[in-house]
Design a protein around this motif. Structure first.
Motif, PDB file in Angstrom:
ATOM      1  N   PRO A 149       0.832  -1.216   0.000  1.00  0.00           N
ATOM      2  CA  PRO A 149       0.000   0.000   0.000  1.00  0.00           C
ATOM      3  C   PRO A 149       0.862   1.260   0.000  1.00  0.00           C
ATOM      4  O   PRO A 149       1.908   1.308   0.649  1.00  0.00           O
ATOM      5  N   THR A 150       0.427   2.268  -0.735  1.00  0.00           N
ATOM      6  CA  THR A 150       1.180   3.522  -0.806  1.00  0.00           C
ATOM      7  C   THR A 150       0.592   4.599   0.099  1.00  0.00           C
ATOM      8  O   THR A 150       1.268   5.578   0.410  1.00  0.00           O
ATOM      9  N   HIS A 151      -0.688   4.437   0.473  1.00  0.00           N
ATOM     10  CA  HIS A 151      -1.412   5.434   1.264  1.00  0.00           C
ATOM     11  C   HIS A 151      -1.468   6.776   0.534  1.00  0.00           C
ATOM     12  O   HIS A 151      -1.523   7.842   1.148  1.00  0.00           O
ATOM     13  N   LYS A 152      -1.456   6.694  -0.788  1.00  0.00           N
ATOM     14  CA  LYS A 152      -1.548   7.891  -1.617  1.00  0.00           C
ATOM     15  C   LYS A 152      -2.505   7.631  -2.772  1.00  0.00           C
ATOM     16  O   LYS A 152      -2.736   6.485  -3.153  1.00  0.00           O
ATOM     17  N   GLU A 164      -6.918   5.465  -4.520  1.00  0.00           N
ATOM     18  CA  GLU A 164      -5.846   5.085  -3.594  1.00  0.00           C
ATOM     19  C   GLU A 164      -5.156   3.845  -4.152  1.00  0.00           C
ATOM     20  O   GLU A 164      -5.815   2.869  -4.522  1.00  0.00           O
TER      21      GLU A 164
END
Length: 217
Positions: A149-152, A164
């Motif tokens: 996950p990049t959380h962006k 996301e």
């Protein structure tokens, strides 16, 4: 009543074109502009089905005769019986696609509405792996890779929507001629965190098929 003929990504494309026309109707009163948008949207939708029957093409064209949000929704809803389902697949078939994963965790296949699936995907949180199953050239193919996950938010390489994202990295099975025994190549791309939403957004399969070809050939 004709047979199902619309794949999920094609249905999403048709909805996108209908949305463009609906937006134009709400924001532009110039009849010439509206007529141009209507023609372009209808043409792009119909062009998806080069070998479509007259009845099928008429069904698509009728969508773009709508003048209200309710009209678009009604016509799009009427297309749902003509959606081609993603081919039914069993747990055993999936396991054969990933033979090295002896403890492969599978999604609940009975809970999936295959009409709205272009590709199957699920995450094994315990191993941080993402699994993708796709049907191409009459057979199922499977790709697995690391899931980070990049959380962006940014644009998904599969559906090209602003969502996301997670980084999906798979090890390519393709080897150049005369490569050394320790040859190694990782292929990575950013895709939607939520595979279900990605399937709702997809209007083209070319990026997915190109990625699969890069990984497994």
């Amino acid at each position: 009543m004709c047979e199902p003929f619309i794949s999920n990504h094609q249905y999403n494309f048709i909805k996108k074109q209908a949305g463009i026309l609906e937006h134009a109707l709400k924001t532009n009163a110039d009849p010439k502009v509206l007529e141009s948008v209507k023609y372009n949207s209808a043409s792009k939708a119909v062009e998806l089905f080069h070998d479509g029957t007259d009845i099928q093409k008429e069904m698509l064209e009728n969508i773009f005769k709508s003048q209200t949000a309710d009209g678009f929704e009604k016509h799009l809803k009427a297309l749902e019986p003509y959606l081609v389902e993603f081919p039914q697949i069993t747990a055993k078939q999936i396991q054969k696609l990933f033979p090295k994963n002896k403890k492969l965790k599978l999604p609940d296949l009975s809970m999936i509405d295959y009409r709205y699936v272009t590709y199957l995907s699920w995450i094994d949180i315990s191993t941080n792996k993402l699994f993708i199953v796709y049907h191409v050239n009459g057979q199922f193919v499977g790709v697995e890779g690391k899931y980070s996950p990049t959380h962006k938010k940014s644009f998904c390489f599969l559906c090209n929507k602003y969502e996301e994202l997670a980084l999906f990295t798979a090890i390519s099975k393709k080897r150049p001629a005369h490569s050394s025994p320790d040859y190694y190549k990782a292929v990575g791309n950013y895709l939607c965190m939520n595979g279900q939403e990605c399937n709702k957004n997809m209007t083209d399969t070319s990026s997915l098929e190109s990625f699969i070809d890069t990984v497994i050939g």
